[in-house]
Design an enzyme around this catalytic site. Structure first.
Site, PDB file in Angstrom:
ATOM      1  N   LYS A   1      34.407  14.142  -5.108  1.00 21.66           N
ATOM      2  CA  LYS A   1      35.859  14.342  -4.973  1.00 21.66           C
ATOM      3  C   LYS A   1      36.311  15.620  -5.694  1.00 21.66           C
ATOM      4  CE  LYS A   1      36.786   9.416  -4.271  1.00 21.66           C
ATOM      5  NZ  LYS A   1      37.638   8.241  -4.633  1.00 21.66           N
TER       6      LYS A   1
ATOM      7  N   TYR B   1      40.989   7.568   4.517  1.00 19.92           N
ATOM      8  CA  TYR B   1      41.401   6.418   3.700  1.00 19.92           C
ATOM      9  C   TYR B   1      42.413   5.549   4.443  1.00 19.92           C
ATOM     10  CZ  TYR B   1      38.886   7.699  -0.567  1.00 19.92           C
ATOM     11  OH  TYR B   1      37.911   7.938  -1.503  1.00 19.92           O
TER      12      TYR B   1
ATOM     13  N   PHE C   1      49.392   3.467  -3.949  1.00 19.42           N
ATOM     14  CA  PHE C   1      48.661   4.639  -4.430  1.00 19.42           C
ATOM     15  C   PHE C   1      48.255   5.598  -3.310  1.00 19.42           C
ATOM     16  CE2 PHE C   1      45.511   1.218  -3.836  1.00 19.42           C
ATOM     17  CZ  PHE C   1      44.590   1.827  -3.006  1.00 19.42           C
TER      18      PHE C   1
ATOM     19  N   ARG D   1      26.506   2.280  -4.506  1.00 24.02           N
ATOM     20  CA  ARG D   1      27.690   1.668  -5.134  1.00 24.02           C
ATOM     21  C   ARG D   1      27.392   1.335  -6.601  1.00 24.02           C
ATOM     22  NH1 ARG D   1      32.592   1.517  -2.303  1.00 24.02           N
ATOM     23  NH2 ARG D   1      33.148  -0.489  -3.213  1.00 24.02           N
TER      24      ARG D   1
ATOM     25  N   ARG E   1      30.787   7.409 -12.204  1.00 20.87           N
ATOM     26  CA  ARG E   1      32.228   7.398 -12.482  1.00 20.87           C
ATOM     27  C   ARG E   1      32.521   7.309 -13.980  1.00 20.87           C
ATOM     28  NH1 ARG E   1      34.140   3.711  -7.367  1.00 20.87           N
ATOM     29  NH2 ARG E   1      34.671   5.446  -5.979  1.00 20.87           N
TER      30      ARG E   1
ATOM     31  N   ASN F   1      38.468   9.658  -9.580  1.00 22.87           N
ATOM     32  CA  ASN F   1      37.248   8.963 -10.013  1.00 22.87           C
ATOM     33  C   ASN F   1      35.941   9.609  -9.529  1.00 22.87           C
ATOM     34  OD1 ASN F   1      37.415   8.186  -7.379  1.00 22.87           O
ATOM     35  ND2 ASN F   1      37.538   5.980  -7.771  1.00 22.87           N
TER      36      ASN F   1
ATOM     37  N   HIS G   1      33.090   9.211  -4.002  1.00 22.38           N
ATOM     38  CA  HIS G   1      33.249   8.098  -3.049  1.00 22.38           C
ATOM     39  C   HIS G   1      31.867   7.618  -2.633  1.00 22.38           C
ATOM     40  CE1 HIS G   1      34.084   5.961   0.695  1.00 22.38           C
ATOM     41  NE2 HIS G   1      33.204   6.751   1.271  1.00 22.38           N
TER      42      HIS G   1
ATOM     43  N   GLU H   1      31.917   7.424   8.525  1.00 24.08           N
ATOM     44  CA  GLU H   1      32.413   8.440   7.602  1.00 24.08           C
ATOM     45  C   GLU H   1      31.610   9.733   7.707  1.00 24.08           C
ATOM     46  OE1 GLU H   1      34.188   5.115   4.485  1.00 24.08           O
ATOM     47  OE2 GLU H   1      32.408   6.262   3.918  1.00 24.08           O
TER      48      GLU H   1
HETATM   49  P1  ATP Z   1      35.847   4.830  -2.679  1.00 22.95           P
HETATM   50  O1  ATP Z   1      36.248   4.207  -1.358  1.00 22.95           O
HETATM   51  O2  ATP Z   1      36.564   6.136  -2.963  1.00 22.95           O
HETATM   52  O3  ATP Z   1      34.366   4.934  -2.844  1.00 22.95           O
HETATM   53  P2  ATP Z   1      36.167   2.289  -3.988  1.00 22.95           P
HETATM   54  O4  ATP Z   1      35.480   1.738  -2.779  1.00 22.95           O
HETATM   55  O5  ATP Z   1      35.602   1.992  -5.332  1.00 22.95           O
HETATM   56  O6  ATP Z   1      36.317   3.861  -3.863  1.00 22.95           O
HETATM   57  P3  ATP Z   1      38.671   1.569  -2.774  1.00 22.95           P
HETATM   58  O7  ATP Z   1      39.338   0.254  -3.011  1.00 22.95           O
HETATM   59  O8  ATP Z   1      38.011   1.799  -1.458  1.00 22.95           O
HETATM   60  O9  ATP Z   1      37.686   1.837  -4.002  1.00 22.95           O
HETATM   61  O10 ATP Z   1      39.789   2.698  -3.024  1.00 22.95           O
HETATM   62  C1  ATP Z   1      39.613   4.004  -2.515  1.00 22.95           C
HETATM   63  C2  ATP Z   1      40.088   4.996  -3.532  1.00 22.95           C
HETATM   64  O11 ATP Z   1      41.490   4.845  -3.709  1.00 22.95           O
HETATM   65  C3  ATP Z   1      39.506   4.794  -4.938  1.00 22.95           C
HETATM   66  O12 ATP Z   1      38.270   5.422  -5.120  1.00 22.95           O
HETATM   67  C4  ATP Z   1      40.580   5.405  -5.793  1.00 22.95           C
HETATM   68  O13 ATP Z   1      40.428   6.836  -5.847  1.00 22.95           O
HETATM   69  C5  ATP Z   1      41.845   5.064  -5.059  1.00 22.95           C
HETATM   70  N1  ATP Z   1      42.428   3.811  -5.574  1.00 22.95           N
HETATM   71  C6  ATP Z   1      42.068   2.549  -5.303  1.00 22.95           C
HETATM   72  N2  ATP Z   1      42.809   1.643  -5.951  1.00 22.95           N
HETATM   73  C7  ATP Z   1      43.708   2.364  -6.660  1.00 22.95           C
HETATM   74  C8  ATP Z   1      44.782   2.044  -7.554  1.00 22.95           C
HETATM   75  N3  ATP Z   1      45.084   0.771  -7.834  1.00 22.95           N
HETATM   76  N4  ATP Z   1      45.487   3.051  -8.097  1.00 22.95           N
HETATM   77  C9  ATP Z   1      45.192   4.347  -7.822  1.00 22.95           C
HETATM   78  N5  ATP Z   1      44.193   4.730  -6.989  1.00 22.95           N
HETATM   79  C10 ATP Z   1      43.464   3.765  -6.419  1.00 22.95           C
HETATM   80 MG    MG Z   2      36.069   2.190  -0.783  1.00 23.76          MG
END
Ligand code: ATP
Ligand code: MG
Length: 150
Positions: free
Chosen positions: A12, A52, A60, A90, A107, A117, A120, A131
């Site tokens: 990211k 997304y 968010f 993961r 992370r 973070n 992804h 993706e």
């Molecule tokens: P990613 O899909 O980026 O690998 P993830 O699978 O751990 O991350 P997801 O629930 O898919 O988490 O959320 C996608 C992204 O959205 C997160 O990586 C984060 O950057 C952002 N995000 C998720 N939840 C929150 C939140 N509560 N507040 C702020 N940002 C959030």
């Molecule tokens: Mg995710």
């Protein structure tokens, strides 16, 4: 023939801007991943929102899209032996919130906040394929191993 599996990752903007791309790629390789495709790219608002799309409407979402379009990203198709590439990545990446991510995860080391973070990791083989197809044509994904000639 040895079973292999693939997943997709996106480094990211905060991690790319911090100069951590090489260190993160090293961590992936040290964990047993092989890079099958690699590209620096820059997401438009439209591409970031589509990437997304499952989070559309969440509080968010706007911050997430703004962050994902704030700088360059680095996309990669990753492969490893066995059937668990998605799960292995993961685990290596760690929890969404870097403050809650286990010691030794990417992370935990490179994440700054829940939004910023660092990386992804796809959450299923089907989503990984969808993706990576947003970043790579089939011809941009390496299918054979390089064997130096003697
Ligand atoms: P990613 O899909 O980026 O690998 P993830 O699978 O751990 O991350 P997801 O629930 O898919 O988490 O959320 C996608 C992204 O959205 C997160 O990586 C984060 O950057 C952002 N995000 C998720 N939840 C929150 C939140 N509560 N507040 C702020 N940002 C959030
Ligand atoms: Mg995710």
């Amino acid at each position: 023939m040895q079973t292999t599996s693939r997943t997709f990752t996106l480094i990211k903007p905060n991690a790319v801007a911090a100069g951590a791309t090489g260190k993160i790629l090293d961590r992936l390789i040290a964990d047993g991943f092989r890079i099958r495709a690699l590209k620096m790219d820059f997401l438009s608002r439209n591409r970031a929102a589509r990437f997304y799309t499952v989070h559309r409407g969440k509080p968010f979402f706007e911050d997430l899209v703004r962050f994902m379009t704030s700088g360059a990203v680095v996309a990669a198709v990753l492969e490893r032996d066995g059937e668990r590439a998605v799960e292995a990545l993961r685990t290596l990446v760690g929890a969404t919130d870097p403050a809650r991510a286990a010691a030794g995860t990417i992370r935990r080391e490179f994440g700054e906040s829940v939004t910023r973070n660092a990386i992804h990791a796809s959450d299923s083989p089907e989503n990984a394929r969808e993706e990576w197809s947003r970043f790579f044509t089939p011809d941009e994904i390496t299918e054979i191993d390089y064997t130096p000639e003697v």
